[in-house]
Design a protein around this motif. Sequence first.
Motif, PDB file in Angstrom:
ATOM      1  N   GLY A  67       0.723  -1.229   0.085  1.00 42.19           N
ATOM      2  CA  GLY A  67      -0.065   0.038   0.042  1.00 42.19           C
ATOM      3  C   GLY A  67       1.020   1.174  -0.127  1.00 42.19           C
ATOM      4  N   LEU A  68       1.713   1.021   0.754  1.00 41.92           N
ATOM      5  CA  LEU A  68       2.719   2.417   0.848  1.00 41.92           C
ATOM      6  C   LEU A  68       3.513   2.577  -0.488  1.00 41.92           C
ATOM      7  CD1 LEU A  68       4.368   4.920   2.252  1.00 41.92           C
ATOM      8  CD2 LEU A  68       6.016   3.104   2.821  1.00 41.92           C
ATOM      9  N   LEU A  69       3.899   1.593  -1.175  1.00 33.92           N
ATOM     10  CA  LEU A  69       4.681   1.822  -2.508  1.00 33.92           C
ATOM     11  C   LEU A  69       3.552   2.238  -3.527  1.00 33.92           C
ATOM     12  CD1 LEU A  69       6.913  -1.351  -2.775  1.00 33.92           C
ATOM     13  CD2 LEU A  69       7.575   1.066  -2.392  1.00 33.92           C
ATOM     14  N   GLU A  70       2.481   1.877  -3.404  1.00 39.70           N
ATOM     15  CA  GLU A  70       1.453   2.195  -4.374  1.00 39.70           C
ATOM     16  C   GLU A  70       1.024   3.592  -4.225  1.00 39.70           C
ATOM     17  OE1 GLU A  70      -1.129  -1.767  -4.983  1.00 39.70           O
ATOM     18  OE2 GLU A  70      -1.577  -0.629  -3.455  1.00 39.70           O
ATOM     19  N   VAL A  71       0.823   4.305  -3.011  1.00 34.58           N
ATOM     20  CA  VAL A  71       0.770   5.666  -2.532  1.00 34.58           C
ATOM     21  C   VAL A  71       2.041   6.654  -2.936  1.00 34.58           C
ATOM     22  CG1 VAL A  71       0.430   7.085  -0.629  1.00 34.58           C
ATOM     23  CG2 VAL A  71      -1.137   5.168  -1.038  1.00 34.58           C
ATOM     24  N   LEU A  72       3.063   6.117  -2.602  1.00 39.47           N
ATOM     25  CA  LEU A  72       4.467   6.766  -3.107  1.00 39.47           C
ATOM     26  C   LEU A  72       4.337   6.950  -4.725  1.00 39.47           C
ATOM     27  CD1 LEU A  72       7.103   5.182  -1.072  1.00 39.47           C
ATOM     28  CD2 LEU A  72       6.078   7.677  -0.783  1.00 39.47           C
ATOM     29  N   GLU A  73       3.905   5.876  -5.391  1.00 35.27           N
ATOM     30  CA  GLU A  73       3.582   6.111  -6.870  1.00 35.27           C
ATOM     31  C   GLU A  73       2.810   7.091  -7.279  1.00 35.27           C
ATOM     32  OE1 GLU A  73       2.410   5.295 -10.869  1.00 35.27           O
ATOM     33  OE2 GLU A  73       1.318   5.040  -9.162  1.00 35.27           O
TER      34      GLU A  73
END
Length: 145
Positions: A67-73
């Motif tokens: 979820g964090l990686l998706e939000v950072l993207e």
Amino acid sequence: ACLMRIHPEDNCFNQLVTAWNRLGEAEKQTLTNHFLADGIDEVAFVFEFLPDCVANAMKNPIVTLLGLLEVLEELLQTLQPAVAMNPDLKDAKIINVDLADMSEFISCVQNHFVFETCVSRCKIRFAGRRAHCEMTGGNWGRIHE
């Protein structure tokens, strides 16, 4: 992994690899371009408090590393045009992005959808060559949903 203070011998590393492998190709490309940007030939965003975001994402089962990686993207997709439209950043190659507020939000949010969509409710404020990612009341008011 290094930028996130994750070591190969940690269980965190395996979680990061698993999360990375679950990303779509376009998301991987955006994140790879971001983390490889040198700040000389291409614009580099320096995510301040990124290790805190990772630590909080790993402690919060609602958020997760994926979820964090998706939000950072998604945040990168928001930052790039915002920087391009800001005349004060015309020649900037390195832009610090303060993620302290996001880090705190990650530790508190209790709904995956609220986290997943938080960038749409955040406010990016620029001061010189710095950006501050403010979670705003639209996010904070939803942490207990």
